[in-house]
Design an enzyme around this catalytic site. Structure first.
Site, PDB file in Angstrom:
ATOM      1  N   CYS A  11       0.812  -1.208   0.000  1.00  0.00           N
ATOM      2  CA  CYS A  11       0.000   0.000   0.000  1.00  0.00           C
ATOM      3  C   CYS A  11       0.854   1.272   0.000  1.00  0.00           C
ATOM      4  O   CYS A  11       1.526   1.574   0.981  1.00  0.00           O
ATOM      5  CB  CYS A  11      -0.971   0.052   1.172  1.00  0.00           C
ATOM      6  SG  CYS A  11      -2.258  -1.185   1.065  1.00  0.00           S
ATOM      7  N   ARG A  69       6.466  -0.903  -4.192  1.00  0.00           N
ATOM      8  CA  ARG A  69       6.034  -1.502  -2.925  1.00  0.00           C
ATOM      9  C   ARG A  69       5.114  -2.688  -3.165  1.00  0.00           C
ATOM     10  O   ARG A  69       4.903  -3.497  -2.256  1.00  0.00           O
ATOM     11  CB  ARG A  69       5.309  -0.458  -2.062  1.00  0.00           C
ATOM     12  CG  ARG A  69       6.180   0.692  -1.626  1.00  0.00           C
ATOM     13  CD  ARG A  69       5.364   1.776  -0.966  1.00  0.00           C
ATOM     14  NE  ARG A  69       4.858   1.371   0.329  1.00  0.00           N
ATOM     15  CZ  ARG A  69       5.491   1.548   1.480  1.00  0.00           C
ATOM     16  NH1 ARG A  69       6.675   2.121   1.478  1.00  0.00           N
ATOM     17  NH2 ARG A  69       4.959   1.168   2.609  1.00  0.00           N
ATOM     18  N   TRP A 121      -2.709  -2.931  -1.885  1.00  0.00           N
ATOM     19  CA  TRP A 121      -2.340  -4.348  -1.909  1.00  0.00           C
ATOM     20  C   TRP A 121      -3.423  -5.039  -1.090  1.00  0.00           C
ATOM     21  O   TRP A 121      -3.531  -4.825   0.117  1.00  0.00           O
ATOM     22  CB  TRP A 121      -0.966  -4.537  -1.279  1.00  0.00           C
ATOM     23  CG  TRP A 121      -0.377  -5.901  -1.427  1.00  0.00           C
ATOM     24  CD1 TRP A 121       0.330  -6.387  -2.499  1.00  0.00           C
ATOM     25  CD2 TRP A 121      -0.408  -6.958  -0.466  1.00  0.00           C
ATOM     26  NE1 TRP A 121       0.725  -7.672  -2.259  1.00  0.00           N
ATOM     27  CE2 TRP A 121       0.293  -8.048  -1.024  1.00  0.00           C
ATOM     28  CE3 TRP A 121      -0.964  -7.103   0.811  1.00  0.00           C
ATOM     29  CZ2 TRP A 121       0.456  -9.258  -0.354  1.00  0.00           C
ATOM     30  CZ3 TRP A 121      -0.795  -8.307   1.478  1.00  0.00           C
ATOM     31  CH2 TRP A 121      -0.098  -9.374   0.898  1.00  0.00           C
ATOM     32  N   ASN A 146      -3.490   2.291   4.909  1.00  0.00           N
ATOM     33  CA  ASN A 146      -2.520   1.202   4.796  1.00  0.00           C
ATOM     34  C   ASN A 146      -2.564   0.460   6.122  1.00  0.00           C
ATOM     35  O   ASN A 146      -2.502   1.079   7.178  1.00  0.00           O
ATOM     36  CB  ASN A 146      -1.114   1.789   4.552  1.00  0.00           C
ATOM     37  CG  ASN A 146      -0.034   0.724   4.501  1.00  0.00           C
ATOM     38  OD1 ASN A 146      -0.323  -0.464   4.457  1.00  0.00           O
ATOM     39  ND2 ASN A 146       1.220   1.158   4.494  1.00  0.00           N
ATOM     40  N   GLY A 147      -2.700  -0.866   6.076  1.00  0.00           N
ATOM     41  CA  GLY A 147      -2.741  -1.650   7.310  1.00  0.00           C
ATOM     42  C   GLY A 147      -4.017  -2.463   7.378  1.00  0.00           C
ATOM     43  O   GLY A 147      -4.679  -2.678   6.364  1.00  0.00           O
ATOM     44  N   GLU A 160      18.395 -18.629  -0.418  1.00  0.00           N
ATOM     45  CA  GLU A 160      18.156 -17.335  -1.066  1.00  0.00           C
ATOM     46  C   GLU A 160      18.023 -17.509  -2.583  1.00  0.00           C
ATOM     47  O   GLU A 160      17.171 -16.879  -3.213  1.00  0.00           O
ATOM     48  CB  GLU A 160      19.298 -16.372  -0.702  1.00  0.00           C
ATOM     49  CG  GLU A 160      19.261 -15.009  -1.352  1.00  0.00           C
ATOM     50  CD  GLU A 160      17.991 -14.181  -1.062  1.00  0.00           C
ATOM     51  OE1 GLU A 160      17.196 -14.552  -0.196  1.00  0.00           O
ATOM     52  OE2 GLU A 160      17.815 -13.160  -1.747  1.00  0.00           O
ATOM     53  N   LYS A 163      14.686 -16.405  -4.635  1.00  0.00           N
ATOM     54  CA  LYS A 163      14.715 -15.489  -5.780  1.00  0.00           C
ATOM     55  C   LYS A 163      13.974 -16.102  -6.969  1.00  0.00           C
ATOM     56  O   LYS A 163      13.240 -15.432  -7.680  1.00  0.00           O
ATOM     57  CB  LYS A 163      16.166 -15.181  -6.194  1.00  0.00           C
ATOM     58  CG  LYS A 163      16.861 -14.182  -5.320  1.00  0.00           C
ATOM     59  CD  LYS A 163      16.383 -12.778  -5.570  1.00  0.00           C
ATOM     60  CE  LYS A 163      16.324 -11.899  -4.360  1.00  0.00           C
ATOM     61  NZ  LYS A 163      15.527 -12.236  -3.235  1.00  0.00           N
ATOM     62  N   GLU A 190      10.210 -16.012  -6.305  1.00  0.00           N
ATOM     63  CA  GLU A 190       9.686 -14.643  -6.358  1.00  0.00           C
ATOM     64  C   GLU A 190       9.606 -14.120  -7.787  1.00  0.00           C
ATOM     65  O   GLU A 190       8.629 -13.493  -8.170  1.00  0.00           O
ATOM     66  CB  GLU A 190      10.618 -13.685  -5.595  1.00  0.00           C
ATOM     67  CG  GLU A 190      10.587 -13.820  -4.102  1.00  0.00           C
ATOM     68  CD  GLU A 190      11.597 -12.880  -3.436  1.00  0.00           C
ATOM     69  OE1 GLU A 190      11.209 -12.152  -2.527  1.00  0.00           O
ATOM     70  OE2 GLU A 190      12.786 -12.886  -3.825  1.00  0.00           O
ATOM     71  N   HIS A 228      18.284 -37.883   3.408  1.00  0.00           N
ATOM     72  CA  HIS A 228      17.198 -38.175   4.350  1.00  0.00           C
ATOM     73  C   HIS A 228      15.827 -37.913   3.744  1.00  0.00           C
ATOM     74  O   HIS A 228      14.856 -37.786   4.481  1.00  0.00           O
ATOM     75  CB  HIS A 228      17.384 -37.336   5.623  1.00  0.00           C
ATOM     76  CG  HIS A 228      18.655 -37.650   6.350  1.00  0.00           C
ATOM     77  ND1 HIS A 228      18.911 -38.880   6.922  1.00  0.00           N
ATOM     78  CD2 HIS A 228      19.772 -36.898   6.556  1.00  0.00           C
ATOM     79  CE1 HIS A 228      20.110 -38.858   7.475  1.00  0.00           C
ATOM     80  NE2 HIS A 228      20.652 -37.671   7.253  1.00  0.00           N
ATOM     81  N   LYS A 234       6.980  -4.966  -1.480  1.00  0.00           N
ATOM     82  CA  LYS A 234       8.343  -4.683  -1.033  1.00  0.00           C
ATOM     83  C   LYS A 234       8.402  -4.569   0.482  1.00  0.00           C
ATOM     84  O   LYS A 234       9.333  -5.035   1.124  1.00  0.00           O
ATOM     85  CB  LYS A 234       8.811  -3.366  -1.665  1.00  0.00           C
ATOM     86  CG  LYS A 234      10.200  -2.934  -1.269  1.00  0.00           C
ATOM     87  CD  LYS A 234      11.215  -3.602  -2.144  1.00  0.00           C
ATOM     88  CE  LYS A 234      12.644  -3.348  -1.737  1.00  0.00           C
ATOM     89  NZ  LYS A 234      13.489  -4.507  -2.050  1.00  0.00           N
TER      90      LYS A 234
HETATM   91  C1  G6P Z   1       8.886  -8.760   1.628  1.00  0.00           C
HETATM   92  C2  G6P Z   1       9.765  -8.555   0.403  1.00  0.00           C
HETATM   93  C3  G6P Z   1      11.049  -9.364   0.547  1.00  0.00           C
HETATM   94  C4  G6P Z   1      11.747  -9.012   1.857  1.00  0.00           C
HETATM   95  C5  G6P Z   1      10.816  -9.213   3.050  1.00  0.00           C
HETATM   96  C6  G6P Z   1      11.401  -8.647   4.318  1.00  0.00           C
HETATM   97  O1  G6P Z   1       8.368 -10.042   1.625  1.00  0.00           O
HETATM   98  O2  G6P Z   1       9.088  -8.933  -0.770  1.00  0.00           O
HETATM   99  O3  G6P Z   1      11.930  -9.077  -0.543  1.00  0.00           O
HETATM  100  O4  G6P Z   1      12.883  -9.797   1.998  1.00  0.00           O
HETATM  101  O5  G6P Z   1       9.586  -8.518   2.835  1.00  0.00           O
HETATM  102  O6  G6P Z   1      11.451  -7.254   4.221  1.00  0.00           O
HETATM  103  P1  G6P Z   1      12.350  -6.322   5.113  1.00  0.00           P
HETATM  104  O7  G6P Z   1      12.070  -4.939   4.598  1.00  0.00           O
HETATM  105  O8  G6P Z   1      11.903  -6.506   6.524  1.00  0.00           O
HETATM  106  O9  G6P Z   1      13.754  -6.746   4.909  1.00  0.00           O
END
Ligand code: G6P
Length: 617
Positions: A2, A27, A75, A101-102, A486, A490, A493, A509, A612
């Protein structure tokens, strides 16, 4: 998550708001809307989908360009992402418009009460109740005081929320209230801005005021007044934004993410800048913990979400190795529900790029309630998590616009290493020259990453050749395991592909049952220093999966001859110490995921469903 923009001033409000919304697109959102107040009339326009849909609607039937206004990218939480659920929401008299937002947790009960009093609802959102409630409050007081009505409204709401409103009753005023969800004021000359982050107004002003918890702000052309929910005037936290507008532009790249991947050498260098004094002692940004406090620490708990969580997993290896303090790493959203054992001698490290992730914020607040100390690692100056922490290390990566974290991950790693070394320094566990040696190794990293980035074409080609794969597995050991996690994240995502990472030793296992001919498996091999048991074991793991027909994609140090015979594809890394290897090993995985996603035609800057900065729990 948002995006919020509000403007009051002499410039065309609509242009400023739509431009601000476009800067907040990163965002993550699924609909957008604006409300403009001019000549005593309130006009709202809102559309599901991308901002372009809203632009098209505004072009078809333009509202007045001047006046004051608010805008929102939504969002979805309550109610599908449709035109009607998009913000702003208005009351039945079209007297107030509200964006939010929230999550308003008691919205269902309030909605019933408002309906009983005659309000007609049009959307499925929790936000709409705020518009009706605010209008009721304004009408029943009859004094036209929108800020006072907002304060009374907020006192009735539960949950985390930021609300911004305009009203025909006071056409020169934008009012906003903040509980938990981020909100910042931009101060201009004869004009003022409000937004969920500075990116929205940075092209106009870099003078900002961060609002605190449960504060209400009134913006007029020439004044900014902050009060608490009781109406008592309070001081906002003023600061200067040291990012300029160009830092948030694409700089010739098609996507922010490509630019941000290429910026990593500089981001790492900037995070290291000025940390080591002439006398060999390390310094951090804001340290409100005394050396005595830090010497008392007997346990560390790292809390974070998403990519930041993976940085935390890597930090554990470095901190335990250098400082010999037990270190747990928790997913922030799980932390407080497991009733963690915390005390004043526990140091909680909250890692968050945005400084606003609600899961991480709530977890750190829980820790502070138990009187634990909190150290934040954060990229956004003045955001909530660092403001509420006892110590802060900023990651100096500059603004990261791509939703999936890249450069901020590398800088989080650097910050974690710095914290580990700082603790070792304060606790007398490392000599100055040992610390200096590691800092020098870190200082060589920007160059290593730069050179690595120059060799990535084969990785891009490989990624494109795998665009039709259904699954990719990732394996790693030691710090290579979080790197594998990670890499898988990626790919999920960006490429919307099934990807999973395992500790290579766990393979036997269970996960080995997944291996079938042709399945791509990426293996992160520890560097030179780690050769020996750790290295040999992972070479055996590569052989095991290859024997079962997997396509082995091996990421290893360039001179590591032992893996060559078993690698169908080899991605070569520079020679760096094992503990620091994630700073280079992650880079090809970012490029791999990004290129594969581009091959599939995905928008790598704004992947579907993601935000974001996730400001709800
Ligand atoms: C969201 C983003 C991720 C990020 C995570 C944590 O899910 O899409 O890319 O790693 O939040 O965000 P922060 O701002 O707390 O690192």
């Amino acid at each position: 998550m948002c995006g919020i923009v509000g403007y009051v001033g002499p410039q065309p409000a609509l242009d400023i708001i739509v431009e601000g919304l476009s800067r907040l697109e990163y965002r993550g959102y699924d609909s957008a809307g604006v409300a403009v107040l001019a000549d005593g009339n309130l006009r709202t326009e809102k559309r599901a989908g991308k901002l372009q849909n809203l632009r098209d609607a505004l072009a078809e039937s333009p509202p007045p360009a001047d006046g004051i206004g608010i805008g929102h990218t939504r969002w979805a939480t309550h109610g599908a992402p449709t035109d009607v659920n998009a913000h702003p929401h208005v009351d039945n008299a079209n007297r107030v418009a509200v964006i939010h937002n929230g999550i308003i947790e008691n919205f269902a009960r309030l909605r019933v009460e408002l309906e009983e009093r005659g309000s007609k609802f049009h959307s499925q959102t929790d936000t709409e109740i705020a518009a009706h409630l605010l209008s009721d409050e304004l009408q029943s007081a009859g004094d036209g005081d929108l800020a006072a009505a907002m304060r009374r409204t907020c006192r009735q709401l539960e949950g985390a929320f930021t609300l911004v409103a305009v009203s025909t009753e006071d056409p020169d005023l934008v009012v906003a209230a903040r509980r938990n969800s981020p909100l910042v004021v931009g101060r201009g000359q004869g004009e003022n801005f409000i937004a969920s982050d500075v990116a929205a107004f940075i092209a106009h002003t870099r003078d900002a005021i961060e609002l605190g918890q449960d504060q209400v702000v009134e913006l007029r052309r020439d004044s900014v007044r902050v009060t608490d929910y009781d109406g008592t005037q309070v001081e906002g936290n003023e600061y200067y934004v040291d990012w300029d507008a160009s830092a948030a532009e694409k700089g010739g790249y098609k996507y922010f993410m490509l630019k941000e991947i290429m910026e990593q050498p500089r981001a790492v260098a900037d995070t290291l800048l000025g940390r080591l004094g002439e006398d060999g002692t390390l310094s951090l940004d804001e340290m409100r913990l005394s050396p005595a406090d830090l010497r008392d620490i007997h346990k560390i708990v790292i809390i974070a979400a998403g990519t930041s969580y993976h940085a935390g997993l890597i930090a554990k290896y470095a901190i335990e190795h250098w400082c010999r303090i037990p270190c747990d790493v928790d997913v922030a959203s799980e932390f407080r529900y497991r009733d963690p054992i915390l005390d004043p001698q526990t140091l909680v490290i909250a890692i968050s790029q945005s400084g606003e992730s609600m899961d991480t914020l709530m977890a750190m607040r829980h820790a502070r309630e138990q009187r634990s100390k909190v150290l934040a690692i954060c990229n956004v100056n003045g955001s909530t998590i660092p403001r509420e922490s006892d110590a802060v290390v900023y990651t100096h990566a500059g603004p990261e616009v791509g939703v999936a974290a890249t450069k901020t991950f590398l800088t989080q790693l650097v910050a974690c290493y710095l914290v580990g070394l700082y603790l070792a320094q304060v606790r007398g566990l490392k000599y100055g020259d040992e610390i200096r040696t590691i800092i020098e190794q870190l200082a060589a990293m920007p160059d290593s990453v730069e050179r690595l980035l120059d060799t990535m074409q084969p990785t891009r080609d490989l990624a494109r050749s795998l665009a039709d794969s259904e699954t990719v597995l990732f394996l790693g050991r030691h710090v290579g395991y979080p790197v594998a996690l990670e890499g898988a994240l990626k790919l999920k995502e960006l490429a919307y592909m099934h990807a999973e990472a395992f500790a290579a030793g766990e393979l036997k296992h269970g996960p080995i049952a997944l291996i079938e001919p042709g399945l791509p498996v990426v293996v992160v091999v520890p560097s030179e220093e780690g050769r020996g048991v750790l290295h040999d074991k992972i070479v055996s793991n590569i052989q095991e999966i290859r024997a079962r027909g997997a396509r082995t994609i091996v990421i290893a140090q360039a001179d590591d001859e032992s893996v060559r015979p078993y690698a169908d594809d080899l991605i070569e890394l520079p020679d760096v110490p094992t503990l620091l290897q994630p700073l280079v090993a992650t880079v090809p995985l970012q490029i791999f995921a990004c290129e594969l996603a581009l091959a599939k035609g995905n928008d790598v800057d704004q992947p579907r469903n993601l935000a974001k900065s996730v400001t709800v729990e």
